[in-house]
Design an enzyme around this catalytic site. Structure first.
Site, PDB file in Angstrom:
ATOM      1  CB  SER A  95      46.549  38.831  36.673  1.00 40.13           C
ATOM      2  OG  SER A  95      45.824  39.274  36.081  1.00 40.13           O
ATOM      3  CB  VAL A  96      48.708  35.633  41.070  1.00 38.03           C
ATOM      4  CG1 VAL A  96      49.401  34.445  41.811  1.00 38.03           C
ATOM      5  CG2 VAL A  96      49.018  36.922  41.630  1.00 38.03           C
TER       6      VAL A  96
END
Length: 349
Positions: free
Chosen positions: A71-72
């Site tokens: 999710s970065v």
């Protein structure tokens, strides 16, 4: 966290700590498998590769081993959006129907990019629900607007801006907007506006199974080791399709957050401005005030996971000190966070 305390940036005079201080921190995590990097501005103060990039094939870890960032990727996507804001092609607060006239009109008139990037849109997480019901459902390639119609066009769960819900479907809409407005693929945007200007050697966008990317670690759970992949179709590239190495991530954070090389100062502040205080959520990522080396310090605070991959990235904004930890064997985030905190404390020792 004593977040309610007054926050004043603390100037800190750095001397490079001896490598032994970082090694002592790593020694407290004898089972760690992955890579770490500590940096100050552009300088890499310390980096190590430990364990195996592929435990089954006994492939050793290297400093340039590549990892999925999970999710970065959403933080990276927000940087791309803000580049288009700086170019005058997008507004964070305009109705998205301006950019996607073929989107559902009632939702398109209420939603903005700020809502989508901060998970405050109310767009239901239909792509996650579909993947849960049928793991193959969300892996079949679709044209971006077809994916939007299928997975990001439901009735809103709440009025935009009034609540928070972590919905991957937001990013299907954002990608459709970026590609339509820029006239480029999202992968080309990332390459042109981040990877190439910053000289990143081990970063980019992948689709499908990341094991096809040269130099990529393989994600596992275990031991006993069982491969733990999570296929990312192109239409979900913003939600989880960015890969990088530990040293590249340090350079990326410096390049984006350390000056005007990539974004204007106004867009950097937008990237870091907390939109949802209870979740510390800004645009695509988190900004927190944490006690670091005995002082409250404002920091970018990023966690990501996908399949067997885990990562944490921390950057103290006033001082430019960054720590990145990558793992490919499903180590819990709490443990990786403890390792990152220890390395950060060593940088200030």
């Amino acid at each position: 966290m004593a977040a309610a305390a007054a926050f004043f940036p603390v100037r800190f005079a750095f001397a490079t700590p001896p490598a032994g201080r970082y090694e002592a921190v790593l020694a407290q995590f004898p089972d760690f498998n992955g890579t770490v990097a500590v940096g100050r501005r552009w300088e890499i103060l310390f980096s190590r590769a430990l364990g195996l990039a592929d435990p089954v094939a006994a492939m050793p870890m290297a400093l340039n081993t590549r990892f999925e960032t999970g999710s970065v990727s959403k933080w990276i996507a927000s940087m791309v959006v803000l580049e288009l804001v700086d170019q005058g092609k997008l507004s964070l607060d305009a109705p998205i129907l301006r950019y996607l006239p073929d989107f559902r009109a009632d939702n398109g008139l209420r939603l903005t990019l700020r809502h989508l990037l901060s998970h405050s849109s109310g767009v239901p997480n239909d792509i996650a629900a579909a993947r849960k019901a049928d793991p193959k459902a969300g892996t079949v390639e679709l044209a971006q607007m077809d994916a939007v119609r299928r997975y990001a066009s439901g009735d809103l769960r709440f009025a935009p801006g009034t609540d928070w819900d972590y919905s991957h479907s937001n990013w299907l809409l954002v990608k459709a907007i970026v590609e339509r407005v820029s006239g480029q693929t999202y992968a080309d945007c990332v390459s042109s506006w981040l990877v190439q200007p910053l000289g990143l050697r081990d970063s980019g966008i992948y689709t499908g199974d990341s094991s096809a990317v040269p130099g990529m670690a393989v994600g596992y759970a275990g031991p006993p080791w069982q491969r733990k992949p999570s296929v990312i179709p192109d239409f979900m590239a913003m939600a989880g399709g960015f890969y990088s190495s530990a040293e590249d991530m340090v350079r990326l954070m410096e390049g984006v957050l350390g000056g005007d090389r990539i974004l204007t100062s106004a867009s950097r502040e937008e990237l870091l401005k907390v939109q949802r205080p209870l979740q510390h959520y800004a645009l695509g990522g988190r900004t927190r005030v944490e006690i670091i080396a005995g002082q409250p310090r404002r920091a970018a605070w990023e966690d990501g996971s996908n399949g067997g991959f885990r990562m944490v990235a921390r950057r103290v904004l006033a001082d430019g000190v960054s720590v990145v930890v990558f793992n490919n064997t499903s180590t819990p985030h709490q443990k990786l966070g403890d390792l990152a905190s220890g390395l950060m404390e060593a940088a200030y020792a």
